[in-house]
Design an enzyme around this catalytic site. Sequence first.
Site, PDB file in Angstrom:
ATOM      1  N   PHE A  34     -10.645  14.576 -51.412  1.00 21.55           N
ATOM      2  CA  PHE A  34     -11.869  14.062 -51.311  1.00 21.55           C
ATOM      3  C   PHE A  34     -12.533  16.850 -51.243  1.00 21.55           C
ATOM      4  O   PHE A  34     -12.487  17.175 -51.125  1.00 21.55           O
ATOM      5  CB  PHE A  34     -13.190  14.317 -50.447  1.00 21.55           C
ATOM      6  CG  PHE A  34     -12.891  12.880 -50.308  1.00 21.55           C
ATOM      7  CD1 PHE A  34     -13.855  11.789 -50.854  1.00 21.55           C
ATOM      8  CD2 PHE A  34     -13.031  12.461 -49.345  1.00 21.55           C
ATOM      9  CE1 PHE A  34     -13.718  11.150 -51.080  1.00 21.55           C
ATOM     10  CE2 PHE A  34     -12.260  10.824 -49.182  1.00 21.55           C
ATOM     11  CZ  PHE A  34     -13.166   9.836 -50.203  1.00 21.55           C
TER      12      PHE A  34
ATOM     13  N   ASN B 246     -13.315   4.125 -68.447  1.00 15.66           N
ATOM     14  CA  ASN B 246     -13.303   2.935 -67.275  1.00 15.66           C
ATOM     15  C   ASN B 246     -14.787   3.031 -66.791  1.00 15.66           C
ATOM     16  O   ASN B 246     -14.539   3.234 -65.622  1.00 15.66           O
ATOM     17  CB  ASN B 246     -12.442   3.108 -66.557  1.00 15.66           C
ATOM     18  CG  ASN B 246     -11.502   0.915 -65.680  1.00 15.66           C
ATOM     19  OD1 ASN B 246     -12.377   0.494 -65.751  1.00 15.66           O
ATOM     20  ND2 ASN B 246     -10.575   0.896 -65.264  1.00 15.66           N
TER      21      ASN B 246
ATOM     22  N   THR C   9     -14.576   1.631 -62.461  1.00 13.36           N
ATOM     23  CA  THR C   9     -13.949   2.405 -61.704  1.00 13.36           C
ATOM     24  C   THR C   9     -14.769   3.638 -61.557  1.00 13.36           C
ATOM     25  O   THR C   9     -15.165   3.831 -60.810  1.00 13.36           O
ATOM     26  CB  THR C   9     -11.968   2.981 -61.584  1.00 13.36           C
ATOM     27  OG1 THR C   9     -12.520   3.751 -63.237  1.00 13.36           O
ATOM     28  CG2 THR C   9     -11.963   1.728 -61.436  1.00 13.36           C
TER      29      THR C   9
ATOM     30  N   GLN D 291     -17.443   5.406 -58.330  1.00 11.42           N
ATOM     31  CA  GLN D 291     -16.518   6.395 -58.363  1.00 11.42           C
ATOM     32  C   GLN D 291     -18.197   7.558 -58.253  1.00 11.42           C
ATOM     33  O   GLN D 291     -18.304   8.212 -57.629  1.00 11.42           O
ATOM     34  CB  GLN D 291     -15.525   8.022 -59.199  1.00 11.42           C
ATOM     35  CG  GLN D 291     -14.645   8.652 -58.327  1.00 11.42           C
ATOM     36  CD  GLN D 291     -14.039   9.068 -59.801  1.00 11.42           C
ATOM     37  OE1 GLN D 291     -13.941   9.352 -60.944  1.00 11.42           O
ATOM     38  NE2 GLN D 291     -13.836  10.731 -58.928  1.00 11.42           N
TER      39      GLN D 291
ATOM     40  N   LYS E 193     -16.197  14.335 -69.168  1.00 15.84           N
ATOM     41  CA  LYS E 193     -16.696  15.156 -68.947  1.00 15.84           C
ATOM     42  C   LYS E 193     -15.941  15.689 -67.635  1.00 15.84           C
ATOM     43  O   LYS E 193     -15.593  16.435 -67.409  1.00 15.84           O
ATOM     44  CB  LYS E 193     -18.370  15.434 -69.039  1.00 15.84           C
ATOM     45  CG  LYS E 193     -18.640  16.571 -70.376  1.00 15.84           C
ATOM     46  CD  LYS E 193     -20.265  15.959 -69.842  1.00 15.84           C
ATOM     47  CE  LYS E 193     -21.084  16.908 -71.582  1.00 15.84           C
ATOM     48  NZ  LYS E 193     -22.190  17.500 -71.316  1.00 15.84           N
TER      49      LYS E 193
ATOM     50  N   GLY F 256     -16.508  13.076 -60.978  1.00 17.00           N
ATOM     51  CA  GLY F 256     -15.595  13.143 -59.620  1.00 17.00           C
ATOM     52  C   GLY F 256     -16.712  13.644 -58.910  1.00 17.00           C
ATOM     53  O   GLY F 256     -17.513  13.086 -57.953  1.00 17.00           O
ATOM     54  N   GLU F 257     -17.997  14.516 -59.109  1.00 17.40           N
ATOM     55  CA  GLU F 257     -18.298  14.777 -58.196  1.00 17.40           C
ATOM     56  C   GLU F 257     -20.213  15.506 -58.126  1.00 17.40           C
ATOM     57  O   GLU F 257     -20.938  15.825 -57.324  1.00 17.40           O
ATOM     58  CB  GLU F 257     -18.126  16.378 -58.185  1.00 17.40           C
ATOM     59  CG  GLU F 257     -16.689  16.621 -57.419  1.00 17.40           C
ATOM     60  CD  GLU F 257     -15.831  17.653 -57.321  1.00 17.40           C
ATOM     61  OE1 GLU F 257     -16.016  18.981 -57.116  1.00 17.40           O
ATOM     62  OE2 GLU F 257     -15.142  18.479 -58.878  1.00 17.40           O
TER      63      GLU F 257
END
Lengths: 196, 336, 712
Positions: free
Chosen positions: C247, C598, C601, C605, C667, C670-671
């Site tokens: 993180f 995917n 997953t 996320q 793009k 994760g955040e």
Amino acid sequence: MPPSTAGAITLTINGEKHTLPVDNRTTLLDALRERLGLTGTKKGCDQGQCGACTVLLDGRRVVSCLQLAVAAEGREVTTIEGVADGDRLHPVQQAFLDLDGFQCGYCTPGQICSAIAAIEEHAAGWPSAVTTDVRPEAGVPPLTAEEIRERMSGNLCRCGAYVSIVQAVARAAGERPAGPVELPGAAAVAQAEGVA
Amino acid sequence: MREFDYRRAADVPGAVALLGAGPEARYLGGGTNLVDLMKSGVERPALLVDVRELPLDRIEETDGGGLRIGATVTNSDLAAHPEVRRRYPALAQAVLAGASGQLRNMATLGGNLLQRTRCAYFTDVTKPCNKRAPGSGCPAVAGEHRNHAILGASAHCVAVHPSDMGVALAAFDAVVHYETADGPGALPLAEFYLPVGDTPHRETALPPGALITGVTLPPAPVAAASRYRKVRERASYAFAIGSLAAALDVRDGAVHDVRLAFGAVASRPWRARTAERALLGGPATAEAFAAAADAELAAAEPLPGNGYKVTLIRNLVVAVLTELAEECRRNEEATR
Amino acid sequence: MTTTTTGTVPVTGAVGTAHTRVEGRDKVTGAARYAAEVPLAGLAHGWLVVSTIARGRIRALDPAPVRAMPGVLAVLHHGNAQPLESDYVGPMGPADPALQLFQHDRVPYAGWPVALVVAETSEQAREAAEALVVEYDEEPHDVAFAAGRPEAYVPAGNPRSPAEQGKGDLAAGLAASAVVVDEEYTTPEEHHHPMEPHTATAYWENGRLEVIDANQGSAYVAQELARLFALDPSAVRVRSEHVGGGFGSKGARAPQVAAAMAATVLHRPVRVVLTRRQMFSLTGYRSPTIQRVRLGADPDGRLRALDHEGLNQTSTVHEFVERSADVARAMYDAEAHHTVSRVLRLDVPTPTWMRAPGEAPGSFALECALDELAERCGLDPIAVRARNEPEVGPLSGLPYSSRRLLTCFEEGARRFGWADRDPRPGVRREGRWLLGTGTAAASFPTLAGPSTAAVTAEADGGYTVRITAADIGTGARTALALVAADALEVAPDRIRVRIGDSDFGQAMLAGGSAGTRSWAWAVTLAARALREQLALGGTIPPQGITVRSDTAEALAALPPRERHAFGAQFAEVAVDVATGEVRVRRMLGIFAAGRIVNPLTARSQLVGGMIWGLSMALHEEAVRDERWGGHVGADLAGYHVAANADVPLVEADWVDDPDEQDPVGIKGIGEVGIVGAAAAVANAVWHATGVRHRHLPIRPDRVLTAGAGDRG
């Protein structure tokens, strides 16, 4: 007897007897990870505040970080390495894998051990903190999403995989049809959980 | 963690003898609190006497409908026991509201009664704390005390007792039984925890070396209609910021019997006898519940950062007693 | 190497279909070995000793008594530690003083490492570390983070993104506005707390420093260690196969440096694992923020003036700026537009990147302010956002690579049932609960970092991808297998992906939502070239045929654009104003975040990010005691993260939004999931109760004290 700060203990781990010398300070968690190479059991906080180190001790889930190894003498330990049936994954393991009940995977062994025990506790009729009526006459509450969430709250997941974890536990417990679980829409959720 | 000797006791007299033989000795039950405190350096015993396998793991019925609960009964077994759930549902709920499934499987009744405060200054050995290091001061009074005591505290210590179980035990007049080298003894829970005063390090009235062997719960018909409500800063796996064990028996609109105890407001589970007296014989209305709570909380001395607890407890009393009164009313109707 | 970056690859269908994690079986059986779990002969255990004061000097540190304790092998401290290089610019910028272990007697903050005790067992190391007596000359410290302090300054920032930026006349814009929102929002100090504590094991082998690590970028850590220890870059190898969460916190930290120092002294492997408490001071954190947002608008909600000013803290030894005001630059235009992130130096550890740095706290303030503006204009919150949708970057003037924010809101509103929402606050009750719903927008920059990859056609018909990627839970291994499969036009099960080894060369770290995009680009280039080469025919030699790629040139050639992922967040909450309890009942996030590699997953996320937002809104808060300068309750019972029971069904989905200038269309996801999520929850709490909560977390005591107000 003179004081002695170390000794040998015998544990049955995943069905196998192990005799090993331990410092009295050694926790069951460190004995598994550092003495026996059973590193599937994780150290997250070492203070009983995260659940990553959950194992089954005489069939019950415990946090191995607060269990002194010397005090586990003679008892049976089941770790994540011992829950599968050979190459066949335990239904909880399979459900976590299929439904992506984890991300980094570090809390996962503890989650799985905890879930296995939680399902058994529920089957044994144990109420939980969200069970509306705990009196025995009220019977066993169904293993709803709310019940699973409460019963699994001793296992923190920082990645935030809780939604899939609840689905995986539900599937493994046989409370939901097996197979790929579609995320239901908001209406279906509201209906299933009695909200809105 | 310093090195220590470890002995497993075979029987109660043996345990008491082992502990008496060693200086700086502690009984080890589930270890969920003690082992943690040993890791943080708060506890530094030279000897652990493991009592977990003593034959004190039974829950037995007593004459007249009470229960005797052995000291090594785990929280899980206590909360799952049919007679606990039937006779004292608030006790089962309180236990279930504490910690996590894993910890409840380890923790024992005796250890729960003796668990130490979760005050963050107490558990940090680099800070002063009168409870851990008498005379060193209490940083919480002028520091972080959002979850500290509003009742029965002193300038020397404002820590709260973290137990949920104890709150229900207090409501139901539990008696703690113990064994010493000189023989057995017993203490009502109301006398078990010592007032804070200027000796916050002295927490219980147990004689030195005493081993808790169990708790008896006297018969209490009112307890069959009881409830435990816990408020915390997340939905589960957190200590209370305020909790309430309540039992109520209302007959023809009047309070026939009532039990109230508060958690997370004092150095001990807080039996609200003033509120109970105010309610007995009076109307079972929200106004009466609020007035009774106010009477109890008149003694509250909140710190700048924890005054919300007064409101919280008052609101809990009104909400839970109102629910219980409504159930009493429905039950009365159903049996007519 | 080809630099073609436009167009999409011929799809074999791996990318875009759900695949369980390739290492998933290892993770559910406990077979996956994390950094502290690799067995090594002769392993010794190191335990850090950290300062108990917040500022001053070490007066005395006598290792002798501890050295004599059972099993103790060494005590490293400022009196005996080897010198480290400090005058360099490393892969992450100027040398971080926090990595200068045991180089001097100064203590710049509480929890600063002052010694490492190494022993045969971890129990011995722990006891000895606790027994080490360190005496200090204490100096007055200052950890008081507060608004209005004159020492706060505007940091230099960088030329492409200054810390302060603006256009137009703010005062005039506000004065001319019919409706003005002017509020202060605060977020507390927040910590990453990955479940796996930071740990590293170091040893020397064949003249190389080998480090088994838990990190987000092994190439970066290796380069940092090479600079610190003045080693040739080829003499350091860092491996990080499985990582238990990062993180943003798992870069070069004290454990790698301490383990390497001890291994050098002792000539044997040394492992250092941080305690949970040590993680509070040694692994970075998100700075607390104090933000003032001023919005001036016409009665129809159109913005005339936007001012977003953020303040955050950093240490006295290193500057890190939580750019909370930046989010406004991408989101909303106004004739007068001003954004600035200021910083205040205190005697605290240096903060660092934490999931959506800048955007996470910034969006809380900005998106709550938008909600307040909607309320004051009597408009629907989504309508206000639609009215202020910019055509081009408000400050850059650049076109967006794509901006499908309104599509997200439309889809989200439909699925959430937003149309039926009664805008009045405090009017829905269910038993003891007041109910409310809220929404907020999300955005996060689309970034990429230069990366190299090698793809090998093996003689057995399989393919091996080698790249210094990190899988910190993102599913990178699996995603890259799918990307390679499509580029090679083979089935994914023929691809083996090897990651987390600095010997594989330079690659982007797992951060900035740019890992998968950066790595997939490199893998695609290498795999395509390999496929072209294989198409020429011939046999594959025993060592295989390997093609390497480097994306540096392609990235440098990207035309300037406003590149961002977007999203619409929705939350429903229940609030008991008699107890202060807030429960989130459901969350929905719809994202426009590039091509989803995917879905299985990716959903995890995005949902995980939203749960971070929930946790930020209701739970997370690290508390400092200003008298000592360190934390109170530095553990997971004192620092709450959301537990299972706090989390309802959280849904994430996406709209089609491939990035046209990325070879895979990625793009980054994760955040963006955390951005706006806390604001959506806070806005829902207002809708439930009629009370605005502008200070996070929305704790029971705060709700209880605020009650069910009637003001908006």
